[in-house]
Scaffold this motif. Structure first.
Motif, PDB file in Angstrom:
ATOM      1  N   ARG A   1      64.942  38.038  45.228  1.00  0.00           N
ATOM      2  CA  ARG A   1      66.047  37.083  45.084  1.00  0.00           C
ATOM      3  C   ARG A   1      67.215  37.722  44.338  1.00  0.00           C
ATOM      4  O   ARG A   1      68.384  37.532  44.709  1.00  0.00           O
ATOM      5  N   SER A   2      66.921  38.489  43.299  1.00  0.00           N
ATOM      6  CA  SER A   2      67.982  39.132  42.521  1.00  0.00           C
ATOM      7  C   SER A   2      68.721  40.171  43.356  1.00  0.00           C
ATOM      8  O   SER A   2      69.954  40.290  43.271  1.00  0.00           O
ATOM      9  N   LEU A   3      67.989  40.924  44.193  1.00  0.00           N
ATOM     10  CA  LEU A   3      68.625  41.935  45.036  1.00  0.00           C
ATOM     11  C   LEU A   3      69.534  41.273  46.075  1.00  0.00           C
ATOM     12  O   LEU A   3      70.668  41.710  46.299  1.00  0.00           O
ATOM     13  N   GLU A   4      69.032  40.235  46.713  1.00  0.00           N
ATOM     14  CA  GLU A   4      69.839  39.538  47.722  1.00  0.00           C
ATOM     15  C   GLU A   4      71.071  38.916  47.098  1.00  0.00           C
ATOM     16  O   GLU A   4      72.160  38.929  47.698  1.00  0.00           O
ATOM     17  N   LYS A   5      70.941  38.389  45.889  1.00  0.00           N
ATOM     18  CA  LYS A   5      72.091  37.800  45.205  1.00  0.00           C
ATOM     19  C   LYS A   5      73.126  38.863  44.889  1.00  0.00           C
ATOM     20  O   LYS A   5      74.334  38.648  45.061  1.00  0.00           O
ATOM     21  N   ALA A   6      72.649  40.047  44.432  1.00  0.00           N
ATOM     22  CA  ALA A   6      73.581  41.123  44.095  1.00  0.00           C
ATOM     23  C   ALA A   6      74.283  41.653  45.338  1.00  0.00           C
ATOM     24  O   ALA A   6      75.463  42.023  45.288  1.00  0.00           O
ATOM     25  N   LEU A   7      73.576  41.692  46.485  1.00  0.00           N
ATOM     26  CA  LEU A   7      74.173  42.211  47.718  1.00  0.00           C
ATOM     27  C   LEU A   7      75.005  41.170  48.453  1.00  0.00           C
ATOM     28  O   LEU A   7      75.871  41.508  49.262  1.00  0.00           O
ATOM     29  N   GLY A   8      74.703  39.902  48.219  1.00  0.00           N
ATOM     30  CA  GLY A   8      75.466  38.831  48.855  1.00  0.00           C
ATOM     31  C   GLY A   8      75.020  38.501  50.257  1.00  0.00           C
ATOM     32  O   GLY A   8      75.714  37.774  50.984  1.00  0.00           O
ATOM     33  N   VAL A   9      73.872  39.011  50.670  1.00  0.00           N
ATOM     34  CA  VAL A   9      73.338  38.722  52.006  1.00  0.00           C
ATOM     35  C   VAL A   9      71.827  38.591  51.912  1.00  0.00           C
ATOM     36  O   VAL A   9      71.186  39.228  51.074  1.00  0.00           O
ATOM     37  N   PRO A  10      71.194  37.768  52.780  1.00  0.00           N
ATOM     38  CA  PRO A  10      69.736  37.712  52.815  1.00  0.00           C
ATOM     39  C   PRO A  10      69.177  38.945  53.512  1.00  0.00           C
ATOM     40  O   PRO A  10      69.754  39.448  54.478  1.00  0.00           O
ATOM     41  N   LEU A  11      68.050  39.436  53.035  1.00  0.00           N
ATOM     42  CA  LEU A  11      67.414  40.615  53.607  1.00  0.00           C
ATOM     43  C   LEU A  11      66.151  40.273  54.392  1.00  0.00           C
ATOM     44  O   LEU A  11      65.744  41.038  55.269  1.00  0.00           O
ATOM     45  N   LEU A  12      65.551  39.137  54.056  1.00  0.00           N
ATOM     46  CA  LEU A  12      64.287  38.761  54.676  1.00  0.00           C
ATOM     47  C   LEU A  12      64.331  37.314  55.142  1.00  0.00           C
ATOM     48  O   LEU A  12      64.908  36.455  54.467  1.00  0.00           O
ATOM     49  N   HIS A  13      63.700  37.055  56.299  1.00  0.00           N
ATOM     50  CA  HIS A  13      63.390  35.687  56.707  1.00  0.00           C
ATOM     51  C   HIS A  13      61.978  35.416  56.205  1.00  0.00           C
ATOM     52  O   HIS A  13      61.036  36.119  56.559  1.00  0.00           O
ATOM     53  N   ARG A  14      61.819  34.385  55.388  1.00  0.00           N
ATOM     54  CA  ARG A  14      60.526  34.079  54.800  1.00  0.00           C
ATOM     55  C   ARG A  14      59.931  32.848  55.468  1.00  0.00           C
ATOM     56  O   ARG A  14      60.633  31.870  55.731  1.00  0.00           O
ATOM     57  N   SER A  15      58.650  32.915  55.727  1.00  0.00           N
ATOM     58  CA  SER A  15      57.908  31.739  56.187  1.00  0.00           C
ATOM     59  C   SER A  15      56.552  31.769  55.498  1.00  0.00           C
ATOM     60  O   SER A  15      56.215  32.721  54.790  1.00  0.00           O
ATOM     61  N   THR A  16      55.767  30.730  55.706  1.00  0.00           N
ATOM     62  CA  THR A  16      54.455  30.687  55.054  1.00  0.00           C
ATOM     63  C   THR A  16      53.511  31.727  55.633  1.00  0.00           C
ATOM     64  O   THR A  16      52.515  32.082  55.013  1.00  0.00           O
ATOM     65  N   ARG A  17      53.780  32.227  56.837  1.00  0.00           N
ATOM     66  CA  ARG A  17      52.864  33.144  57.499  1.00  0.00           C
ATOM     67  C   ARG A  17      53.330  34.583  57.486  1.00  0.00           C
ATOM     68  O   ARG A  17      52.515  35.494  57.446  1.00  0.00           O
ATOM     69  N   ARG A  18      54.632  34.804  57.578  1.00  0.00           N
ATOM     70  CA  ARG A  18      55.084  36.177  57.724  1.00  0.00           C
ATOM     71  C   ARG A  18      56.491  36.355  57.173  1.00  0.00           C
ATOM     72  O   ARG A  18      57.197  35.385  56.911  1.00  0.00           O
ATOM     73  N   LEU A  19      56.856  37.621  57.051  1.00  0.00           N
ATOM     74  CA  LEU A  19      58.212  37.990  56.664  1.00  0.00           C
ATOM     75  C   LEU A  19      58.846  38.751  57.817  1.00  0.00           C
ATOM     76  O   LEU A  19      58.169  39.479  58.557  1.00  0.00           O
ATOM     77  N   ALA A  20      60.145  38.593  57.971  1.00  0.00           N
ATOM     78  CA  ALA A  20      60.876  39.330  58.998  1.00  0.00           C
ATOM     79  C   ALA A  20      62.199  39.774  58.415  1.00  0.00           C
ATOM     80  O   ALA A  20      62.805  39.079  57.589  1.00  0.00           O
ATOM     81  N   LEU A  21      62.656  40.938  58.839  1.00  0.00           N
ATOM     82  CA  LEU A  21      63.929  41.457  58.371  1.00  0.00           C
ATOM     83  C   LEU A  21      65.090  40.719  59.029  1.00  0.00           C
ATOM     84  O   LEU A  21      65.070  40.434  60.230  1.00  0.00           O
ATOM     85  N   THR A  22      66.088  40.391  58.251  1.00  0.00           N
ATOM     86  CA  THR A  22      67.342  39.917  58.812  1.00  0.00           C
ATOM     87  C   THR A  22      68.090  41.110  59.396  1.00  0.00           C
ATOM     88  O   THR A  22      67.680  42.272  59.249  1.00  0.00           O
ATOM     89  N   GLU A  23      69.206  40.858  60.046  1.00  0.00           N
ATOM     90  CA  GLU A  23      70.013  41.969  60.560  1.00  0.00           C
ATOM     91  C   GLU A  23      70.468  42.865  59.419  1.00  0.00           C
ATOM     92  O   GLU A  23      70.427  44.098  59.522  1.00  0.00           O
ATOM     93  N   ALA A  24      70.891  42.252  58.308  1.00  0.00           N
ATOM     94  CA  ALA A  24      71.316  43.036  57.140  1.00  0.00           C
ATOM     95  C   ALA A  24      70.136  43.798  56.546  1.00  0.00           C
ATOM     96  O   ALA A  24      70.267  44.957  56.138  1.00  0.00           O
ATOM     97  N   GLY A  25      68.960  43.138  56.518  1.00  0.00           N
ATOM     98  CA  GLY A  25      67.774  43.806  55.983  1.00  0.00           C
ATOM     99  C   GLY A  25      67.371  45.005  56.813  1.00  0.00           C
ATOM    100  O   GLY A  25      66.967  46.047  56.272  1.00  0.00           O
ATOM    101  N   ALA A  26      67.476  44.868  58.162  1.00  0.00           N
ATOM    102  CA  ALA A  26      67.123  45.979  59.038  1.00  0.00           C
ATOM    103  C   ALA A  26      68.064  47.156  58.839  1.00  0.00           C
ATOM    104  O   ALA A  26      67.660  48.319  58.951  1.00  0.00           O
TER     105      ALA A  26
END
Length: 309
Positions: A38-63
């Motif tokens: 959360r701190s990294l995403e806040k510092a970068l200003g973009v989400p890096l991961l899509h979070r769900s109860t089952r899995r994680l996926a990279l956002t375009e910015a995360g990729a």
């Protein structure tokens, strides 16, 4: 630095595929890992991961961000591995500073077995009779005599104490006479070191001590090899390590003077900057100790116990 740590956490989360897996690998709690993200995403200003109860996926910015974070983490791991190799194995360059006289036969005989056993270890010898700056020259071990010991920041490891003797060439003695008592030395020509100056302390095998003030030497050098060469040439008397002039004595090129009187022994030390040393320095120091202990015992056997008093 906090951002670099969080980038490493992000790379580990992606590699492990979950916050829990990253937490186990990093020795952290899942909540701590989540907080880093959360701190990294806040510092970068973009989400890096899509979070769900089952899995994680990279956002375009995360990729786009992940390859750089992964490379950074791999480089850090490789750097740590290289450092561990230098610390724990005998690889890389070992730098030893030594007086010229010791940097020849003595150093070669002492360290040849170590180098033969570890072909990935390289040796750089800085042979100089002047004192070398260990920090500036990145010296691992410096060999120095007692007269050359440096400041208290260095760790001195005793190696040996060589018996010292008075000697001269037959040519010189035929021209100037053989001294029969210590006081006769005052009238002779001297080849002296730049450290000892014009003073000479002698110890008799009975324990008697004599302090002499000598005339300034016509030839002065900080190099024992240079002093020995001029002594062989018949230009004066000098003080030499008994072990180093054995061949000259056998060939008759030099003669011992007042053998029952001895100058103070030459105490040789290995200096290091730290008590905690890499493995290559620890092993080199062990080989040096073993070699000089053996040869110190030879010199002691030929020179008498009194030279170590």
């Amino acid at each position: 630095m906090d951002k670099l740590n969080r980038m490493a956490v992000f790379a580990t989360v992606v590699a492990e595929g979950s916050l829990a897996g990253a937490a186990r690998r990093l020795g952290m709690t899942p909540s701590a890992v989540s907080q880093h993200m959360r701190s990294l995403e806040k510092a970068l200003g973009v989400p890096l991961l899509h979070r769900s109860t089952r899995r994680l996926a990279l956002t375009e910015a995360g990729a786009a961000f992940y390859p750089g974070c992964e490379a950074m983490l791999q480089q850090a791991q490789q750097a740590e591995q290289r450092l561990a190799e230098l610390r724990d194995t005998l690889v890389g360059e070992l730098r030893i500073a030594t007086p010229v006289g010791i940097g020849g036969r003595s150093l070669a005989e002492a360290l040849a077995p170590l180098l033969q056993a570890h072909p990935k270890l390289t040796l750089r010898v800085l042979a100089d009779d002047r004192i070398v700056d260990m920090i500036e020259q990145r010296v691992d071990i410096a060999l120095r005599a007692n007269r050359q010991l440096a400041d208290a920041n260095m760790i001195a490891h005793p190696l040996t104490a060589w018996p010292m003797v008075l000697c001269a060439a037959p040519r010189y003695l035929s021209q100037h006479g053989v001294p029969e008592k210590p006081q006769d030395l005052v009238q002779h020509r001297w080849i002296s070191s730049g450290y000892s100056g014009a003073h000479l302390d002698l110890l008799h095998q009975s324990g008697q001590q004599v302090k002499l003030r000598l005339a300034e030497g016509q030839i002065v050098s900080e190099s024992m090899n240079v002093m020995r060469a001029f002594t062989r040439a018949g230009l004066g008397i000098s003080v030499q390590p008994l072990y180093e002039i054995g061949d000259e004595l056998q060939r008759g090129e030099l003669l011992l003077l007042l053998p029952e009187w001895r100058p103070a022994p030459l105490r040789l030390h290995a200096l290091t900057l730290e008590r905690t040393m890499p493995e290559k320095s620890r092993q080199a120091l062990r080989y040096l100790r073993d070699y000089f202990r053996r040869n110190g015992e030879k010199g002691l056997a030929s020179g008498g116990d009194d030279v170590f008093n």
